[in-house]
Design an enzyme around this catalytic site. Sequence first.
Site, PDB file in Angstrom:
ATOM      1  N   ASN A  24       0.863  -1.189   0.000  1.00 17.07           N
ATOM      2  CA  ASN A  24       0.000   0.000   0.000  1.00 17.07           C
ATOM      3  C   ASN A  24       0.897   1.235   0.000  1.00 17.07           C
ATOM      4  O   ASN A  24       1.463   1.592   1.028  1.00 17.07           O
ATOM      5  CB  ASN A  24      -0.904  -0.023   1.246  1.00 17.07           C
ATOM      6  CG  ASN A  24      -1.786   1.214   1.315  1.00 17.07           C
ATOM      7  OD1 ASN A  24      -1.856   1.999   0.376  1.00 17.07           O
ATOM      8  ND2 ASN A  24      -2.461   1.398   2.445  1.00 17.07           N
ATOM      9  N   LYS A  26       0.002   4.225  -0.351  1.00 14.34           N
ATOM     10  CA  LYS A  26      -0.686   5.419   0.170  1.00 14.34           C
ATOM     11  C   LYS A  26      -0.484   6.582  -0.796  1.00 14.34           C
ATOM     12  O   LYS A  26      -0.474   6.365  -1.996  1.00 14.34           O
ATOM     13  CB  LYS A  26      -0.216   5.717   1.598  1.00 14.34           C
ATOM     14  CG  LYS A  26      -0.327   4.476   2.492  1.00 14.34           C
ATOM     15  CD  LYS A  26      -0.151   4.738   3.951  1.00 14.34           C
ATOM     16  CE  LYS A  26      -0.315   3.441   4.727  1.00 14.34           C
ATOM     17  NZ  LYS A  26      -0.259   3.612   6.174  1.00 14.34           N
ATOM     18  N   HIS A 106      -9.700   1.383   4.963  1.00 13.86           N
ATOM     19  CA  HIS A 106      -8.434   1.610   5.665  1.00 13.86           C
ATOM     20  C   HIS A 106      -8.669   2.631   6.773  1.00 13.86           C
ATOM     21  O   HIS A 106      -9.456   3.564   6.611  1.00 13.86           O
ATOM     22  CB  HIS A 106      -7.383   2.121   4.666  1.00 13.86           C
ATOM     23  CG  HIS A 106      -5.992   2.109   5.248  1.00 13.86           C
ATOM     24  ND1 HIS A 106      -5.558   3.056   6.150  1.00 13.86           N
ATOM     25  CD2 HIS A 106      -4.955   1.255   5.068  1.00 13.86           C
ATOM     26  CE1 HIS A 106      -4.308   2.774   6.498  1.00 13.86           C
ATOM     27  NE2 HIS A 106      -3.919   1.681   5.857  1.00 13.86           N
ATOM     28  N   GLU A 108      -7.048   5.055   7.711  1.00 11.77           N
ATOM     29  CA  GLU A 108      -6.796   6.450   7.307  1.00 11.77           C
ATOM     30  C   GLU A 108      -8.003   7.026   6.569  1.00 11.77           C
ATOM     31  O   GLU A 108      -8.268   8.221   6.635  1.00 11.77           O
ATOM     32  CB  GLU A 108      -5.509   6.519   6.456  1.00 11.77           C
ATOM     33  CG  GLU A 108      -4.276   6.339   7.334  1.00 11.77           C
ATOM     34  CD  GLU A 108      -3.062   5.765   6.641  1.00 11.77           C
ATOM     35  OE1 GLU A 108      -3.052   5.692   5.393  1.00 11.77           O
ATOM     36  OE2 GLU A 108      -2.115   5.371   7.350  1.00 11.77           O
ATOM     37  N   GLU A 174      -5.461  -4.398  10.817  1.00 14.23           N
ATOM     38  CA  GLU A 174      -4.451  -3.359  10.997  1.00 14.23           C
ATOM     39  C   GLU A 174      -4.763  -2.573  12.267  1.00 14.23           C
ATOM     40  O   GLU A 174      -5.610  -1.665  12.252  1.00 14.23           O
ATOM     41  CB  GLU A 174      -4.462  -2.390   9.806  1.00 14.23           C
ATOM     42  CG  GLU A 174      -4.044  -3.012   8.500  1.00 14.23           C
ATOM     43  CD  GLU A 174      -3.468  -1.962   7.551  1.00 14.23           C
ATOM     44  OE1 GLU A 174      -2.331  -2.154   7.117  1.00 14.23           O
ATOM     45  OE2 GLU A 174      -4.144  -0.961   7.267  1.00 14.23           O
ATOM     46  N   GLY A 180       2.357   2.953  10.832  1.00 10.24           N
ATOM     47  CA  GLY A 180       3.331   4.032  10.662  1.00 10.24           C
ATOM     48  C   GLY A 180       4.003   4.473  11.949  1.00 10.24           C
ATOM     49  O   GLY A 180       4.627   5.527  12.007  1.00 10.24           O
ATOM     50  N   SER A 212       3.290  -1.467  10.563  1.00  9.43           N
ATOM     51  CA  SER A 212       4.737  -1.456  10.786  1.00  9.43           C
ATOM     52  C   SER A 212       5.408  -2.798  10.459  1.00  9.43           C
ATOM     53  O   SER A 212       6.308  -3.244  11.178  1.00  9.43           O
ATOM     54  CB  SER A 212       5.063  -1.022  12.222  1.00  9.43           C
ATOM     55  OG  SER A 212       4.637   0.306  12.438  1.00  9.43           O
TER      56      SER A 212
HETATM   57  P1  13P Z   1       2.931   0.917   7.752  1.00  6.47           P
HETATM   58  O1  13P Z   1       3.461  -0.390   7.242  1.00  6.47           O
HETATM   59  O2  13P Z   1       3.661   2.103   7.227  1.00  6.47           O
HETATM   60  O3  13P Z   1       2.787   0.906   9.241  1.00  6.47           O
HETATM   61  O4  13P Z   1       1.448   1.060   7.169  1.00  6.47           O
HETATM   62  C1  13P Z   1       0.568   0.009   7.349  1.00  6.47           C
HETATM   63  C2  13P Z   1      -0.612   0.268   6.524  1.00  6.47           C
HETATM   64  O5  13P Z   1      -1.402   1.151   6.822  1.00  6.47           O
HETATM   65  C3  13P Z   1      -0.800  -0.560   5.318  1.00  6.47           C
HETATM   66  O6  13P Z   1      -2.075  -0.390   4.807  1.00  6.47           O
END
Ligand code: 13P
Length: 247
Positions: A24, A26, A106, A108, A174, A180, A212
Amino acid sequence: MNQLPMNQLETASGGKMSKIIVANWKMNGSNAFINTFFQKLTPKSPHKVVFCPPYPYLSVVSSHIKEYHYYLGAQDCHTNNAGAFTGDISAEMLIDIGCQYVILGHSERRQHHQETSDIVFKKSQMAIHTGLTPIICVGETLNDRNTKNHLDVVKQQLIQSIPQTTTPLIIAYEPVWAIGTGLTATLSDIVEMHQMITTHCQHKDKVLYGGSVTTDNASEILSQPNVDGVLVGGASLKPEMLNTIIE
Ligand code: 13P
């Protein structure tokens, strides 16, 4: 942490068990970045590798991954397939440009775009109807975990976000506090949550862990029972790291 040996990834026949690795990206990337990235990526993998770049780069990434037999996914889609929805993208359009997967719900998107589980449900219905495999994200906040509500919160998200279907789905666990942050759930926490998710899903659904995931922890996470793959954010933007995770 109760670590399982790497050979847990081997099947009874001695072959490697295939896992799903979803990258991903992002809101990251550019044409220059993508060119350099794919020059450094190891071409072949026994695993199913899915790239989810931002919309403008889906076609560019598609042209790079064809020869590797990797898969293409988007990071969201609309609840409708066409109409007056300025700035939105439909599942039909994603199919049209070669996507097979779409990430939905997600944290976010839930946080920054006020996406409720009800919206995720409708998006998932549309994705399935159109022929995309949704990667439906669920996960608890740190407060949910500290107050020991994490299992109930995620169970509610599953009930409210996932439509009834015979289509095999991908569920991504997640934990919000692990995204992150450099923090990951413990292996036993992952196993516990995946166990709960598995009992609420169809037998053929796959359950991924995200939060992470790096070269330091990917192999032990992937070795756990009920972990069918990983959803990788930051580390998936570094080809050297992604190569190691895939390997
Ligand atoms: P990170 O691997 O940067 O923590 O992000 C995880 C994530 O949100 C994948 O969709």
